[in-house]
Design an enzyme around this catalytic site. Structure first.
Site, short mmCIF file in Angstrom:
data_model
loop_
_atom_site.label_atom_id
_atom_site.label_comp_id
_atom_site.label_asym_id
_atom_site.label_seq_id
_atom_site.Cartn_x
_atom_site.Cartn_y
_atom_site.Cartn_z
N GLY A 103 0.84 -1.32 -0.04
CA GLY A 103 -0.34 -0.12 -0.24
C GLY A 103 0.91 1.29 -0.48
O GLY A 103 0.34 2.23 -1.06
N ALA A 117 -2.23 -6.69 0.35
CA ALA A 117 -3.23 -8.37 0.23
C ALA A 117 -2.62 -8.69 2.19
O ALA A 117 -3.56 -9.28 2.56
CB ALA A 117 -1.50 -8.98 -0.28
N HIS A 118 -1.42 -7.90 2.96
CA HIS A 118 -1.48 -9.07 4.23
C HIS A 118 -2.25 -8.05 4.65
O HIS A 118 -2.49 -8.40 5.82
CB HIS A 118 0.33 -8.67 4.67
CG HIS A 118 0.28 -6.61 4.69
ND1 HIS A 118 0.31 -6.36 5.92
CD2 HIS A 118 0.00 -5.42 4.26
CE1 HIS A 118 0.63 -4.89 6.25
NE2 HIS A 118 0.27 -4.49 4.08
N THR A 143 12.06 -7.73 -11.34
CA THR A 143 11.15 -8.65 -11.58
C THR A 143 10.39 -8.71 -11.02
O THR A 143 9.25 -8.61 -8.63
CB THR A 143 12.12 -10.55 -11.47
OG1 THR A 143 13.69 -9.42 -11.72
CG2 THR A 143 11.46 -11.49 -11.38
N CYS A 150 2.56 3.32 13.99
CA CYS A 150 4.24 4.07 14.21
C CYS A 150 4.16 5.14 15.34
O CYS A 150 4.97 5.10 15.97
CB CYS A 150 4.41 4.45 12.50
SG CYS A 150 4.18 4.04 11.18
C1 LIG Z 1 -4.71 3.21 5.95
C2 LIG Z 1 -3.47 2.17 5.78
N1 LIG Z 1 -2.94 2.90 3.76
C3 LIG Z 1 -1.65 2.46 4.13
C4 LIG Z 1 -0.89 1.52 4.60
C5 LIG Z 1 0.50 0.73 3.81
O1 LIG Z 1 0.16 -0.25 3.88
P1 LIG Z 1 1.31 -1.20 3.09
O2 LIG Z 1 2.00 -1.93 4.55
O3 LIG Z 1 1.01 -2.74 2.42
O4 LIG Z 1 2.71 -0.72 2.73
C6 LIG Z 1 -2.15 1.10 6.23
C7 LIG Z 1 -1.17 -0.40 6.58
O5 LIG Z 1 -1.01 0.09 8.00
C8 LIG Z 1 -2.80 1.35 6.83
O6 LIG Z 1 -3.37 1.22 7.18
#
Ligand SMILES: Cc1ncc(COP(=O)(O)O)c(C=O)c1O
Length: 387
Positions: free
Chosen positions: A73, A201-202, A238, A323
Site C-alpha cells: 500500500g 494483500a497483507h 522482476t 508507528c
Molecule cells: C490506511 C493505510 N494505508 C497504507 C498502509 C500501508 O500499507 P503497506 O503496509 O501495505 O505498505 C496502511 C498500513 O498500515 C494503512 O493502514
C-alpha cells in the site's frame, strides 16, 4: 506470538490456503513472469500473473490493465501521488484529510519540496471528512483529492461516492488509499469515480510485500523507480508472482460471512467494555464504522500501559497507529477528531479477523476489566470517590 491477536488492522495472519496457492510459484514454477524470455516457463508465469491481475481488478470493478502490482500500500500511494504530480510537470495543488495514513501525508510533505501545494481538510468527531471544508479547499489548480476508504485507527468509512462526484463535476482526479478497507468494505472504482486506488494483500490474509495501484486507463503517471519496463512501464523489477497469486487468492476468500463474524466480535467487545468498565468512550461509530476496527478511550490511564499489560497476558492490540505507538505521541487521528490530549493518550485499537473467536473476546474482556481497574487505582488522575 501472542495467543490472542487483535491487531488485524496492522497486519493479518496468512491464510494457509493462500500459502498453498503460492507454494508452487516459490518452489517449482519460479520463472520470471515478464513473458519476454521466450521459454515456456516464463510464458506460463506471465499467464498466471495476468490471471491474478484480473481477479484483483474484478474485486473493485476495474479492468485488468488498470492494475499495477507494487510492493504494498505504501508504494501504491507513493506511485499515485508522486506519479501524478510529476507527470503534470507544473505547480499543482492536492487536497487530502488530516487523518490519512503516513504513506499519504508524508508523500505530500515530500511533494511540497517539489513545489506541489496541498491542503489538509478537517474531520468531525467521528472522523468523517467535513464536506463543506473539502469543497472550499478545491482550487482551479487542484489536480487530485486523496481520501482514504477506511481510517486505520478508528475505522471511519469515508463517503467516497459523494467525494468522487464532487471531483468528477470539477474535472479533478480522485485517489483513495483503500488499504484498510479493501476486502472488508466493498467499493467500486467506477461508481465512485476513482482515478487511482491503493490496495495491499497483507491486511486480508494475503502475503506481505505485495499490493497494487488501480489506475484508470486515461490517467497519466510518471514512474517513481527506474529500471526495466514491467507493469505497463510504471513499476520496474522482476514481478512478485507468488505474492500476486496470494493476493488474488486472499481477496477471493473474503466472504460476507467473514465480515459478519468480525462485525459481531467488534460489537461484542465494545458492548462488553461499555457494560463493565466505567469512563470509556468509543472513538468513531459502531454502526457506520468498518467491521474490523474499534477504538476505545479509557479515561485517566495511558493506552501504552494497557497495551503492555494485555501483552503480558498474551493479548496483542494497539494504541493509536502502529508507528505512533512507537513514538509515544498522542494519536494525530484522535487529535484531529477533536479529542483532548489526555483522551488521545488513553486510547486502544482492537481489530479483528475471521481467525478470532468469541472465546478470545471473552478472555480479552476479562483481562481488560482487571487491567483497567488496577491501573486506575495507581493513576493520580482517577476521581477519588469513584476509584
Ligand atoms: C490506511 C493505510 N494505508 C497504507 C498502509 C500501508 O500499507 P503497506 O503496509 O501495505 O505498505 C496502511 C498500513 O498500515 C494503512 O493502514
Amino acid at each position: 506470538m501472542n495467543e490472542i491477536y487483535l491487531d488485524n488492522a496492522t497486519t493479518t495472519q496468512l491464510d494457509p490456503w493462500v500459502l498453498e496457492e503460492m507454494k508452487p510459484f516459490l518452489l517449482q514454477e519460479y520463472a520470471a513472469p515478464s513473458g519476454h524470455f521466450g521459454y515456456q516457463a516464463s510464458l506460463d508465469a506471465k499467464e498466471k500473473l495476468e490471471q491474478a491481475r484480473a481477479t484483483i481488478a474484478r474485486s473493485i470493478n476495474a479492468e485488468p490493465e488498470e492494475i499495477i502490482f507494487t510492493s504494498g500500500g505504501t508504494e501504491a500511494n507513493n506511485l499515485a501521488l508522486l506519479g501524478l504530480a510529476r507527470a503534470l510537470k507544473k505547480p499543482a495543488h492536492l487536497v487530502t484529510t488530516a487523518i490519512e495514513h503516513e504513506s499519504v501525508l508524508n508523500t505530500l510533505k515530500a511533494l511540497k519540496k517539489e513545489g506541489v501545494e496541498f491542503t489538509l481538510v478537517g474531520v468531525d468527531q467521528n472522523g468523517l471528512i467535513k464536506l463543506d471544508e473539502f469543497k472550499a479547499a478545491l482550487r482551479p489548480e487542484t489536480i487530485l483529492c486523496s481520501v482514504q476508504l477506511v481510517n486505520q485507527e478508528v475505522g471511519t468509512i469515508q463517503p467516497l461516492k459523494k467525494i468522487g462526484k464532487l471531483c468528477a463535476e470539477r474535472g479533478i482526479g480522485f485517489h483513495t488509499d483503500a488499504v484498510n478497507g479493501w476486502g472488508r468494505v466493498g467499493f467500486d472504482v467506477k461508481k465512485t469515480n476513482l482515478s487511482l486506488a491503493a490496495l495491499t494483500a497483507h491486511k486480508i490474509h494475503g502475503p506481505k510485500g505485495i499490493g497494487a495501484l488501480y489506475k484508470r486507463k486515461d490517467v497519466k503517471l510518471s514512474p517513481i523507480m527506474y529500471g526495466g519496463y514491467n507493469e505497463f512501464e510504471l513499476r520496474p523489477g522482476t514481478e512478485n508472482l507468488p505474492g500476486a497469486v496470494g493476493m488474488a487468492r486472499a481477496v477471493e476468500m473474503m466472504k460476507p460471512e467473514h465480515i459478519e463474524h468480525i462485525d459481531k466480535l467488534k460489537r461484542m467487545l465494545w458492548w462488553g467494555i461499555k457494560k463493565d468498565i466505567p469512563w470509556v468512550h468509543l472513538n468513531g461509530s459502531i454502526d457506520r464504522g468498518a467491521p474490523h476496527i474499534i477504538n476505545v478511550t479509557f479515561d485517566y490511564i495511558e493506552g501504552e500501559s494497557i497495551l503492555l499489560h494485555l501483552d503480558m497476558q498474551g493479548i496483542a492490540a494497539a494504541t493509536g497507529s502502529a508507528c505512533f505507538s512507537k513514538a509515544l505521541e498522542a494519536s494525530y487521528v484522535l487529535l484531529a477528531m477533536g479529542r483532548p490530549h489526555e483522551q488521545a493518550h488513553g486510547s486502544m485499537r482492537f481489530s479483528f479477523s475471521r481467525f478470532n473467536t468469541e472465546e478470545e473476546i471473552k478472555r480479552t474482556l476479562d483481562a481488560l476489566k482487571g487491567i483497567v481497574a488496577d491501573l486506575r487505582k495507581l493513576s493520580p488522575l482517577t476521581p477519588d470517590k469513584e476509584a
